[in-house]
Design a protein around this motif. Structure first.
Motif, mmCIF file in Angstrom:
data_model
loop_
_atom_site.group_PDB
_atom_site.id
_atom_site.type_symbol
_atom_site.label_atom_id
_atom_site.label_comp_id
_atom_site.label_asym_id
_atom_site.label_seq_id
_atom_site.Cartn_x
_atom_site.Cartn_y
_atom_site.Cartn_z
ATOM 1 N N MET A 63 0.828 -1.211 0.000
ATOM 2 C CA MET A 63 0.000 0.000 0.000
ATOM 3 C C MET A 63 0.859 1.256 0.000
ATOM 4 O O MET A 63 0.475 2.265 -0.589
ATOM 5 N N LEU A 64 2.013 1.209 0.619
ATOM 6 C CA LEU A 64 2.901 2.372 0.616
ATOM 7 C C LEU A 64 3.660 2.509 -0.702
ATOM 8 O O LEU A 64 3.987 3.619 -1.119
ATOM 9 N N ALA A 65 3.925 1.380 -1.376
ATOM 10 C CA ALA A 65 4.718 1.421 -2.599
ATOM 11 C C ALA A 65 3.888 1.747 -3.835
ATOM 12 O O ALA A 65 4.413 2.298 -4.794
ATOM 13 N N ALA A 66 2.597 1.417 -3.820
ATOM 14 C CA ALA A 66 1.763 1.656 -5.006
ATOM 15 C C ALA A 66 1.485 3.149 -5.132
ATOM 16 O O ALA A 66 0.917 3.751 -4.220
ATOM 17 N N PRO A 67 1.890 3.764 -6.235
ATOM 18 C CA PRO A 67 1.627 5.194 -6.396
ATOM 19 C C PRO A 67 0.149 5.441 -6.607
ATOM 20 O O PRO A 67 -0.557 4.576 -7.124
ATOM 21 N N PRO A 68 -0.348 6.609 -6.221
ATOM 22 C CA PRO A 68 -1.767 6.892 -6.445
ATOM 23 C C PRO A 68 -2.064 7.001 -7.926
ATOM 24 O O PRO A 68 -1.184 7.293 -8.732
#
Length: 115
Positions: A63-68
């Protein structure tokens, strides 16, 4: 990194994501994130038998690595801004719809479908 973390199944991973985002993804979505990834990032997982497992730490890292998702503003409308016709609020809407659909010809029995 999954070897040193307690494993959870993908249904539990969906519940962890729901706790962080407020929306629970479908189990197939979590499986797709493990196999194909999302925007270039895969959710770490491993299989044991016919079941796939991940960990809460792997979900957090994913969740932290996936860019918006990018937002593209063009300033142009893709379709003309035509107001919708609702038959509940406007009594003339039925006549307007019939005129648009049937070319101004009134059907003999409006309750029946045209033949």
């Amino acid at each position: 990194m999954l070897e040193n973390e307690p494993l959870i199944d993908l249904a539990a991973a969906a519940a962890v994501i729901e706790g962080r985002t407020g929306q629970k993804p479908h189990l197939a979505t979590v499986h797709r994130w493990c196999t194909r990834g999302c925007r270039g990032v895969k959710l770490e997982s491993m299989t044991a038998g016919h079941k796939r497992f991940t960990s809460e730490g792997a979900v957090r890292r994913f969740m932290l690595a996936a860019p918006p998702e990018p937002v593209v503003l063009t300033g142009e409308r893709s379709a003309p801004n035509e107001p919708a016709i609702t038959t509940r609020r406007d009594p003339g809407a039925v006549a307007e719809l019939e005129k648009r659909i049937f070319g101004g010809k009134r059907r003999s029995n409006p309750a029946r479908c045209p033949k």
